[in-house]
Design an enzyme around this catalytic site. Structure first.
Site, PDB file in Angstrom:
ATOM      1  N   ARG A 152       0.597  -1.140  -0.034  1.00  0.00           N
ATOM      2  CA  ARG A 152       0.010   0.076  -0.080  1.00  0.00           C
ATOM      3  C   ARG A 152       0.875   1.050  -0.023  1.00  0.00           C
ATOM      4  NH1 ARG A 152      -3.634  -2.745   3.626  1.00  0.00           N
ATOM      5  NH2 ARG A 152      -5.252  -3.814   2.466  1.00  0.00           N
ATOM      6  N   LYS A 187       3.544  11.935 -11.211  1.00  0.00           N
ATOM      7  CA  LYS A 187       2.843  11.071 -12.046  1.00  0.00           C
ATOM      8  C   LYS A 187       3.498   9.744 -12.102  1.00  0.00           C
ATOM      9  CE  LYS A 187       0.097  13.889 -15.240  1.00  0.00           C
ATOM     10  NZ  LYS A 187      -0.160  14.462 -16.792  1.00  0.00           N
ATOM     11  N   GLU A 233      10.793  19.559 -23.840  1.00  0.00           N
ATOM     12  CA  GLU A 233       9.598  19.874 -22.797  1.00  0.00           C
ATOM     13  C   GLU A 233      10.059  21.347 -21.746  1.00  0.00           C
ATOM     14  OE1 GLU A 233       6.990  18.461 -21.894  1.00  0.00           O
ATOM     15  OE2 GLU A 233       7.510  16.487 -22.760  1.00  0.00           O
ATOM     16  N   LYS A 273       7.462  23.821 -13.706  1.00  0.00           N
ATOM     17  CA  LYS A 273       6.583  22.690 -13.456  1.00  0.00           C
ATOM     18  C   LYS A 273       6.138  22.671 -12.078  1.00  0.00           C
ATOM     19  CE  LYS A 273       5.782  18.025 -14.050  1.00  0.00           C
ATOM     20  NZ  LYS A 273       5.729  16.791 -15.071  1.00  0.00           N
ATOM     21  N   GLU A 316      -4.256  17.583 -12.141  1.00  0.00           N
ATOM     22  CA  GLU A 316      -4.633  18.103 -13.224  1.00  0.00           C
ATOM     23  C   GLU A 316      -6.168  18.318 -13.624  1.00  0.00           C
ATOM     24  OE1 GLU A 316      -2.024  16.048 -16.207  1.00  0.00           O
ATOM     25  OE2 GLU A 316      -3.522  16.311 -17.781  1.00  0.00           O
ATOM     26  N   ARG A 339      -2.865  22.238 -14.508  1.00  0.00           N
ATOM     27  CA  ARG A 339      -1.764  21.374 -15.031  1.00  0.00           C
ATOM     28  C   ARG A 339      -1.910  20.865 -16.313  1.00  0.00           C
ATOM     29  NH1 ARG A 339       0.839  16.468 -11.422  1.00  0.00           N
ATOM     30  NH2 ARG A 339       2.109  15.767 -13.128  1.00  0.00           N
ATOM     31  N   ASN A 345       0.459  20.249 -20.999  1.00  0.00           N
ATOM     32  CA  ASN A 345      -0.004  19.345 -22.069  1.00  0.00           C
ATOM     33  C   ASN A 345       0.175  20.004 -23.534  1.00  0.00           C
ATOM     34  OD1 ASN A 345      -0.670  17.334 -20.531  1.00  0.00           O
ATOM     35  ND2 ASN A 345      -2.874  17.946 -20.332  1.00  0.00           N
ATOM     36  N   HIS A 369       1.209  18.280 -26.876  1.00  0.00           N
ATOM     37  CA  HIS A 369       1.190  17.014 -26.645  1.00  0.00           C
ATOM     38  C   HIS A 369       0.008  16.101 -27.295  1.00  0.00           C
ATOM     39  CE1 HIS A 369       4.291  17.716 -23.755  1.00  0.00           C
ATOM     40  NE2 HIS A 369       4.616  16.440 -23.366  1.00  0.00           N
ATOM     41  N   HIS A 391       1.469  13.434 -29.247  1.00  0.00           N
ATOM     42  CA  HIS A 391       1.319  11.882 -29.041  1.00  0.00           C
ATOM     43  C   HIS A 391       0.880  11.302 -30.182  1.00  0.00           C
ATOM     44  CE1 HIS A 391       0.969  12.565 -24.213  1.00  0.00           C
ATOM     45  NE2 HIS A 391       2.204  12.144 -24.797  1.00  0.00           N
ATOM     46  N   HIS A 441      10.040  10.870 -27.557  1.00  0.00           N
ATOM     47  CA  HIS A 441       9.056  11.691 -27.236  1.00  0.00           C
ATOM     48  C   HIS A 441       9.264  13.033 -27.291  1.00  0.00           C
ATOM     49  CE1 HIS A 441       5.723  12.814 -24.538  1.00  0.00           C
ATOM     50  NE2 HIS A 441       6.487  13.765 -23.944  1.00  0.00           N
TER      51      HIS A 441
HETATM   52  N1  GLY Z   1       4.088  15.569 -18.162  1.00  0.00           N
HETATM   53  C1  GLY Z   1       2.937  16.448 -17.806  1.00  0.00           C
HETATM   54  C2  GLY Z   1       2.604  16.480 -16.439  1.00  0.00           C
HETATM   55  O1  GLY Z   1       3.399  15.976 -15.520  1.00  0.00           O
HETATM   56  O2  GLY Z   1       1.621  16.839 -16.126  1.00  0.00           O
END
Ligand code: GLY
Length: 354
Positions: free
Chosen positions: A110, A132, A174, A214, A224, A228, A232, A235, A239, A254
């Site tokens: 957990r 993330k 980025e 960031k 997000e 946040r 994107n 992206h 993507h 990427h």
């Molecule tokens: N890579 C975008 C984010 O971390 O929200």
């Protein structure tokens, strides 16, 4: 979500000791991939403080290994080697290692604490920061995962000196995105950077400023729901390029996909919300000079559109874009119809033509 500490290292050894001290633990584990095992852990014998005993778990490198099977092998190794709820995992690697390791740590018993030590520019300025975590599943990137921040992220830019130009450029895309969503001064500094003759001290300072952009956004909106989504930018179309290239057996890094996505989404910003044309041209020129172009024909427009409709940022099947009125003037939750997107693809091929 708890706040993570992002440390731009001055003295990596001391910074690591302090980060480990912050996480009292019974056993220490270090996750590497085949590359970071060889080039970062073995080559840098003093990377861990003297007397600090740890067990290493090595996984295969690259995105193809960001799978449920690899994740299970990490859980298995932790379990077999006696990890408890009070153990600590250090992820030493690029985005694949920090994403998968973060997910393994967040779910083992957990959740155990973890520290990220990103070794690529892409993971320093993006993947390792912001909580993330996850793996690819069912052919979809980062389909399974959780938001769960590392206790600390240690940014040691000395690792960058072993990266090739393509991987520097991949992370730099980025950084360009962070410039575009923050200030003109930050963007200008990035556009003036000479990637062919890297000044690593200057790069270190820019990495610090980039990560700060960031961090600020993630602190405001960790899961997000709103701002946040600014991260994107570039992206949604990026993507689709990345997936198309992968499906055609010509994978691209990427950050290259993001750079080409930025070209498209800056043009979309210009036609939809009035992003300044001259600035758009300047950024596109920088991308064209450094990243070259992505080849596709009008026969692939439908496929690119189809790929965009599957993006997990969409809701109710509507493609979601983040656009810019100007540098730092962010328009969230924008949409574009198919004809407009095909016009964007025409623009890309015309202005980026080989
Ligand atoms: N890579 C975008 C984010 O971390 O929200």
């Amino acid at each position: 979500m708890s706040k993570q500490e992002v440390i731009l290292c001055r003295n990596f050894g001391n910074d690591l000791i302090n980060a480990i001290k912050k996480c009292p633990h019974d056993r220490l584990f270090v996750l590497t991939d085949e590359n970071t095992h060889k080039h970062c852990l073995l080559n840098e014998k003093n990377i861990f403080p003297k007397g600090e005993i740890f067990q290493e778990i090595i996984i295969g490198a690259d995105d193809v290994n960001k799978t449920l099977e690899t994740l299970a092998s990490v859980w298995q190794a932790l379990s077999q080697q006696g990890a408890s709820r009070h153990s600590l995992l250090i992820n030493l690697g690029g985005g694949m290692v920090t994403d998968l390791g973060g997910f393994a740590a967040s779910t083992f018993k957990r959740g155990i604490s973890y520290i990220n030590i990103p070794t690529t520019l892409l993971s320093m300025v993006d993947a390792s920061v912001g909580g993330k975590t996850g793996i690819n599943f069912n052919g979809l990137k980062n389909e399974i995962g959780v938001f769960s921040p590392a206790s600390s992220v240690l940014i040691e830019t000395a690792f960058l000196q072993t990266l090739d130009t393509q991987n520097i450029l991949s992370g730099f895309a980025e950084m360009l995105k962070h410039g575009l969503i923050s200030t003109q001064a930050h963007l200008d500094e990035l556009l003036a950077f000479d990637i062919e003759h890297i000044d690593y001290e200057a790069l270190k300072q820019m990495v610090g400023r980039s990560v700060a952009v960031k961090e600020r956004i993630v602190e405001e909106d960790p899961k997000e729901h709103g701002i946040r989504k600014a991260l994107n930018l570039g992206h949604t179309i990026g993507h689709a390029f990345e997936s198309l290239a992968l499906a055609e057996g010509r994978p691209i890094l990427h950050g290259y996909a993001v750079a080409w996505g930025l070209v498209c989404e800056l043009y979309l910003s210009y036609i939809k919300v009035g992003f300044p044309k001259e600035l758009m041209r300047t950024v596109i020129q920088f991308i064209k000079e450094n990243y070259g172009t992505f080849s596709f024909t009008c026969k692939q427009y439908e496929q690119l559109y189809e790929l965009m409709t599957h993006d997990k940022k969409n809701s109710n099947g509507i493609i979601n874009f983040t656009l810019l009125k100007d540098v730092g003037d962010i328009c969230l939750n924008q949409t574009a119809d198919k004809d407009t997107l095909f016009e964007v693809f025409d623009f890309f091929r015309e202005c980026m033509g080989e």
